[in-house]
Scaffold this active site. Structure first.
Site, PDB file in Angstrom:
ATOM      1  N   LYS A 120       0.861  -1.222  -0.080  1.00 47.62           N
ATOM      2  CA  LYS A 120      -0.029  -0.032   0.031  1.00 47.62           C
ATOM      3  C   LYS A 120       0.954   1.469  -0.231  1.00 47.62           C
ATOM      4  CE  LYS A 120      -3.930  -2.175   2.101  1.00 47.62           C
ATOM      5  NZ  LYS A 120      -4.820  -2.532   3.283  1.00 47.62           N
ATOM      6  N   LYS A 198      -5.096  -9.445 -11.783  1.00 48.95           N
ATOM      7  CA  LYS A 198      -6.128  -9.973 -10.680  1.00 48.95           C
ATOM      8  C   LYS A 198      -7.043  -8.534 -10.742  1.00 48.95           C
ATOM      9  CE  LYS A 198      -6.588  -9.413  -6.005  1.00 48.95           C
ATOM     10  NZ  LYS A 198      -7.141  -9.716  -4.918  1.00 48.95           N
ATOM     11  N   LYS A 201     -10.093  -3.395  -7.210  1.00 48.43           N
ATOM     12  CA  LYS A 201     -10.290  -1.810  -7.245  1.00 48.43           C
ATOM     13  C   LYS A 201      -9.392  -0.798  -7.495  1.00 48.43           C
ATOM     14  CE  LYS A 201     -12.533  -2.833  -3.567  1.00 48.43           C
ATOM     15  NZ  LYS A 201     -13.537  -3.368  -2.576  1.00 48.43           N
TER      16      LYS A 201
HETATM   17  P1  ADP Z   1      -9.849  -5.198  -3.967  1.00 49.10           P
HETATM   18  O1  ADP Z   1      -8.471  -5.918  -4.763  1.00 49.10           O
HETATM   19  O2  ADP Z   1     -10.704  -4.937  -4.952  1.00 49.10           O
HETATM   20  O3  ADP Z   1      -9.459  -4.052  -2.949  1.00 49.10           O
HETATM   21  P2  ADP Z   1     -10.618  -6.496  -1.516  1.00 49.10           P
HETATM   22  O4  ADP Z   1      -9.094  -6.500  -1.118  1.00 49.10           O
HETATM   23  O5  ADP Z   1     -11.613  -5.430  -0.951  1.00 49.10           O
HETATM   24  O6  ADP Z   1     -10.800  -6.273  -3.082  1.00 49.10           O
HETATM   25  O7  ADP Z   1     -11.291  -8.132  -1.410  1.00 49.10           O
HETATM   26  C1  ADP Z   1     -12.484  -8.287  -0.658  1.00 49.10           C
HETATM   27  C2  ADP Z   1     -12.526  -9.792  -0.727  1.00 49.10           C
HETATM   28  O8  ADP Z   1     -12.732 -10.181  -2.172  1.00 49.10           O
HETATM   29  C3  ADP Z   1     -11.319 -10.570  -0.371  1.00 49.10           C
HETATM   30  O9  ADP Z   1     -12.019 -11.881   0.475  1.00 49.10           O
HETATM   31  C4  ADP Z   1     -10.626 -10.849  -1.625  1.00 49.10           C
HETATM   32  O10 ADP Z   1      -9.658 -11.946  -1.249  1.00 49.10           O
HETATM   33  C5  ADP Z   1     -11.725 -11.078  -2.730  1.00 49.10           C
HETATM   34  N1  ADP Z   1     -11.390 -10.747  -3.999  1.00 49.10           N
HETATM   35  C6  ADP Z   1     -10.870  -9.469  -4.427  1.00 49.10           C
HETATM   36  N2  ADP Z   1     -10.514  -9.329  -5.685  1.00 49.10           N
HETATM   37  C7  ADP Z   1     -10.664 -10.826  -6.159  1.00 49.10           C
HETATM   38  C8  ADP Z   1     -10.046 -11.415  -7.439  1.00 49.10           C
HETATM   39  N3  ADP Z   1      -9.847 -10.741  -8.377  1.00 49.10           N
HETATM   40  N4  ADP Z   1     -10.185 -12.681  -7.471  1.00 49.10           N
HETATM   41  C9  ADP Z   1     -10.818 -13.602  -6.477  1.00 49.10           C
HETATM   42  N5  ADP Z   1     -11.055 -12.890  -5.047  1.00 49.10           N
HETATM   43  C10 ADP Z   1     -11.059 -11.846  -4.914  1.00 49.10           C
END
Ligand code: ADP
Ligand code: TRP
Length: 330
Positions: A120, A198, A201
């Site tokens: 981050k 992947k 957001k």
């Molecule tokens: P982002 O990467 O969009 O900020 P978060 O970290 O808030 O997403 O993830 C929230 C949940 O969704 C977590 O359990 C995370 O492992 C799952 N998740 C997020 N992106 C993916 C992805 N591309 N594939 C599978 N699971 C995901």
């Protein structure tokens, strides 16, 4: 050392940060499993991690909106507020009290090894104390419900290991209060985004669960593909459109589409249109339900209050044990 009574039924807990609109990665990697787990013989606790989101969301109006959106998304996607305890993290201020207590035994070295903090900061986020101690607050979320199982994506495994380390340290110093939480990796641990990385957001490559019409079309048509000409055979294994399509399709449908890829004569445009159709079909009922719930904010708020009351009861029970174990109370 005396053993403290633990909750009888297994407890499952997970949280999601309200840091933007939920996307297909969140759906296949988290939300869908959360909803499915409510059918198990266990108590499920799911929460909107708004205290955590403060580390990255600094616009109050956006935070408020994101919290409402996550709640609507979960309820629209089938979470039954009577089958799971669904709540806002900040409705449980005890979690901050526990985070403080845990921070007095979390080693600096442990937190300094946290990959997500480094990532981050490398991405340009301000390195606040909150961002650094994020894993301690997360440990508190998990331990305050004395959770046994935490379904998460692969990116959260290190946080879970830190939580276990902290729980062991607490139990050794003060007596057994916390069960050691296990994590369960969700099956779809890496849903690709429109650029093939992947979906996240933070990478601006998302397809939102509740996008529809023009916005959805724009996202799907924007999926990056190679320049193989229309008539040439194509490799489904390297195509992001195919990977996303597979998430919505049965094994037979996947095989049929793979054959058309290999045969040639099918363009990526056609594959994208089919994916669009699949998304529309898959979320049609949820979209309708989301619209109904969005028009009835009191009902959603009532469910969140109901979740908060149940979560607070569990948290208070744990905190009584904790306060007494550490010597803050008799
Ligand atoms: P982002 O990467 O969009 O900020 P978060 O970290 O808030 O997403 O993830 C929230 C949940 O969704 C977590 O359990 C995370 O492992 C799952 N998740 C997020 N992106 C993916 C992805 N591309 N594939 C599978 N699971 C995901
Ligand atoms: N850190 C998690 C994420 O970004 C969200 C989260 C906060 C969480 N507290 C939690 C997940 C406790 C599981 C358990 O996805």
């Amino acid at each position: 050392m005396t053993s403290k009574p633990s909750p009888v039924r297994k407890r499952i807990l997970s949280g999601v940060q309200p840091s933007g609109k939920l996307h297909l990665g969140n759906y296949f990697g988290a939300v869908r499993q959360h909803v499915a787990l409510t059918a198990e013989d266990a108590e499920c606790f799911y929460f909107i991690a708004d205290y955590h989101a403060l580390t990255t969301v600094h616009d109050p109006a956006a935070l408020r909106q994101n919290v409402i959106d996550v709640a609507l998304d979960y309820f629209a996607l089938g979470l039954d507020p009577d089958k799971a305890v669904f709540f806002r993290q900040s409705d449980l201020p005890q979690v901050c009290e526990l985070a403080w207590i845990l921070s007095t035994l979390a080693p600096m070295g442990l937190l300094e090894r946290a990959v997500s903090y480094k990532e981050k900061v490398d991405r340009g986020l301000e390195s606040s104390v909150g961002l650094f101690t994020y894993p301690v607050l997360m440990a508190a979320d998990i331990l305050i419900c004395r959770s046994n199982l935490v379904p998460v994506g692969r990116d959260q495994v290190q946080h879970l290991e830190m939580c276990r380390d902290i729980a062991v340290k607490f139990n050794l110093r003060y007596g057994e209060v916390f069960p050691l939480p296990e994590y369960r990796l969700t099956k779809e641990s890496k849903v690709p985004g429109t650029d093939g990385q992947k979906m996240s957001k933070s990478y601006g490559n998302t397809i939102d669960i509740f996008a529809e019409g023009k916005a959805l079309k724009k996202a799907v048509m924007g999926i990056v593909t190679d320049s193989t000409p229309l008539e040439a055979p194509k490799d489904p294994a390297t195509c992001h459109v195919f990977a996303l399509h597979s998430l919505f399709a049965s094994a037979e449908e996947q095989e049929a589409l793979a054959s058309r890829y290999r045969a040639g004569g099918m363009g990526y445009g056609a594959a994208k249109s089919e994916l669009l159709g699949k998304i529309d079909e898959h979320f049609a009922a949820a979209r309708q339900r989301r619209r109904e719930l969005a028009a009835d904010p009191e009902r959603v708020e009532r469910w969140l209050v109901q979740g908060a009351e149940k979560a607070r009861a569990a948290a208070e029970e744990t905190m009584r044990l904790v306060r007494s174990a550490v010597g803050l109370r008799p």
